[in-house]
Structure formats: C-alpha cells, structure tokens
Design a protein around this motif. Structure first.
Motif, PDB file in Angstrom:
ATOM      1  N   ARG A 177      10.895   3.398  21.075  1.00 40.16           N
ATOM      2  CA  ARG A 177      11.932   4.835  22.162  1.00 40.16           C
ATOM      3  C   ARG A 177      10.778   6.185  21.430  1.00 40.16           C
ATOM      4  O   ARG A 177      10.938   7.241  22.338  1.00 40.16           O
ATOM      5  N   GLY A 178      11.041   6.595  20.513  1.00 41.48           N
ATOM      6  CA  GLY A 178      11.293   7.807  19.425  1.00 41.48           C
ATOM      7  C   GLY A 178       9.346   8.184  19.658  1.00 41.48           C
ATOM      8  O   GLY A 178       9.122   9.196  20.126  1.00 41.48           O
ATOM      9  N   ARG A 204       8.693   9.096  23.293  1.00 43.20           N
ATOM     10  CA  ARG A 204       8.831  10.177  23.958  1.00 43.20           C
ATOM     11  C   ARG A 204       8.662  11.317  23.324  1.00 43.20           C
ATOM     12  O   ARG A 204       8.499  12.595  23.558  1.00 43.20           O
ATOM     13  N   ASP A 205       8.198  11.170  22.593  1.00 39.88           N
ATOM     14  CA  ASP A 205       7.515  12.178  21.185  1.00 39.88           C
ATOM     15  C   ASP A 205       6.335  12.326  22.044  1.00 39.88           C
ATOM     16  O   ASP A 205       5.734  13.240  22.254  1.00 39.88           O
ATOM     17  N   ARG A 218       6.708  14.559  24.963  1.00 38.60           N
ATOM     18  CA  ARG A 218       6.695  16.114  24.700  1.00 38.60           C
ATOM     19  C   ARG A 218       5.031  16.663  24.303  1.00 38.60           C
ATOM     20  O   ARG A 218       5.345  17.611  25.242  1.00 38.60           O
ATOM     21  N   ALA A 268      10.426   5.199  31.812  1.00 37.24           N
ATOM     22  CA  ALA A 268      11.133   6.337  31.469  1.00 37.24           C
ATOM     23  C   ALA A 268       9.882   6.961  32.937  1.00 37.24           C
ATOM     24  O   ALA A 268      10.761   7.967  32.836  1.00 37.24           O
TER      25      ALA A 268
END
Length: 242
Positions: free
Chosen positions: A48-49, A52-53, A56, A91
């Motif tokens: 998940r990280g 997410r990164d 960004r 997402a």
C-alpha cells in the motif's frame, strides 16, 4: 516498464523479506493460482505504501494511465505486484467504467487466489458497479449475472462478493444476491444452504473456513451470510427467498 511501474516494483523489492516470502509461499501455495506465483516477501503495508508513494511521485494519472499501470503490474506473476495492481485500482475506482469489466474479468480468471480475487471483488468491482449511472449499472449487472453462470468458480465467487460493499452499507439488492447464490448452489441448495447457514452462525470461522468441502463460490455465499447475520440479521436467506 513505465517509470511508475518501475518505481513500485523497486519499492516492493526493497521491502522484501526471505522469511516472509517463504511464509507467504507456504500459505498461498495451496491455492489454485498460488503455485504459479513468485513472492518478494513485502508486507501488505509496504504494498500500500509503494502505491501511495507512486501516486505522490506521479500525480494526476488519468483512466488510461491507471489501467495500463495496473495491467503492467499484473503481467508479472509476483504476488506483491498483483496486489499492488489491486490497490492501485482500489485507490482510483472512481475513474473506472463499464469498459474495465473485461480487464477485471481477465485478472480474476488469472488470479485464482483468494487474497487477490476477494479485494478485486469487494474493493474494486463492488464500488465500480455501485458508482455507475442506472444504465451503466444495468449493463454491469448483466455481466455479473453471466459470471454467476460461468464454469470458472473464481468469477462466480467475485460476482457474489461484489455485493458486499452495498449490503454492508445498509443498501444493496438482497433479492438479487439470493437469486445469484441459488444459481451457484444449484440442485444441492437445501444441503448447502444449511451448511452455509451454520457457517454464518459461527461468525468468526465462517470467513476463513476452507475445509468444509465448499468450493470457492459456495464459500463466498457463506461469507456474505456470515457478515449479514452480524450486520443485518433481518435479511433472510432460504430456498424459498425470491
């Protein structure tokens, strides 16, 4: 590989753990699709990280970019890459349309692992269908009705589990779920409904019991029944429900 795909893959490899990979292989290797998978040994949190990164680092991805990245991640049979594809679609589910059901069908046919099929069904497919306008939803539901009649047990499982988000929220079409479940259970509905009802009553074990002789689709019926027994006990499921 795209820049975003390479970023996610390298992030997952940096979070790899040999011991975690062995544990995952032992846990998922018994699944029909698990034997063909490789494992980095990255945790779900790391997956998940990484997604997410990437969001960004590469902001503003449009529909085609998201679906292409998801397909790119999925194309390599590494569990964490495929889970990252699921998280990416989750997402960005608001970008997805009816046209993406074909891609999701391909993912589900290919996956044959509960830890990939279930989030695809519950976190992607369900919200996708619920977010469509009435004509779009009608078309999507006709696709799910076809899945329920498919010989592929994982498509049947996904179609059934896709009802969970709306049912959890206090809405959803319970009668439609029951019709689909009865189609899956077929002529053995009496015996299997009784067994599924017993699983539903045993709340904690119903969602994880894979040793009761149930196939993956019948197990999905039991999972929905278990959740509704806790959340919405007024909903009744019997051979005579219409």
């Amino acid at each position: 590989m795209s820049d975003a795909g390479e970023f996610i893959d390298l992030s997952l490899q940096r979070e790899s753990s040999w011991s975690r990979a062995e544990t995952m292989r032992a846990r998922l290797g018994g699944e029909p699709g698990g034997r063909a998978l490789r494992f980095y040994g990255a945790s779900v949190g790391a997956v998940r990280g990484a997604v997410r990164d990437a969001g960004r680092r590469y902001p503003g991805l449009a529909h085609d970019e998201v679906t292409s990245l998801g397909a790119e991640l999925w194309a390599v049979p590494v569990f964490e890459r495929r889970l990252a594809a699921v998280v990416l679609l989750q997402a960005n589910v608001g970008l997805l349309t009816n046209s993406d059901l074909t891609r999701l069908e391909g993912f589900i046919r290919d996956a044959r692992v509960r830890e990939l099929v279930d989030p695809l069904a519950i976190d992607v497919l369900g919200p996708l269908v619920d977010g469509l306008d009435p004509p779009g939803r009608a078309r999507a539901e006709s696709v799910l009705d076809r899945w329920v009649r498919e010989s592929d047990v994982w498509l049947r499982r996904a179609a059934l589990l896709s009802a969970l988000p709306a049912l959890r929220a206090g809405s959803g079409d319970w009668a439609r779920f029951v019709r689909q479940a009865r189609a899956v259970l077929g002529g053995s509905s009496g015996e299997l409904l009784s067994a599924a009802g017993s699983l539903a009553a045993g709340a904690a074990g119903a969602q994880s019991d894979t040793g009761a002789g149930f196939d993956a689709a019948t197990e999905a019926v039991a999972r929905v029944l278990a959740e509704m027994a806790r959340r919405r006990p007024e909903l009744q499921f019997s051979p005579s429900t219409s």
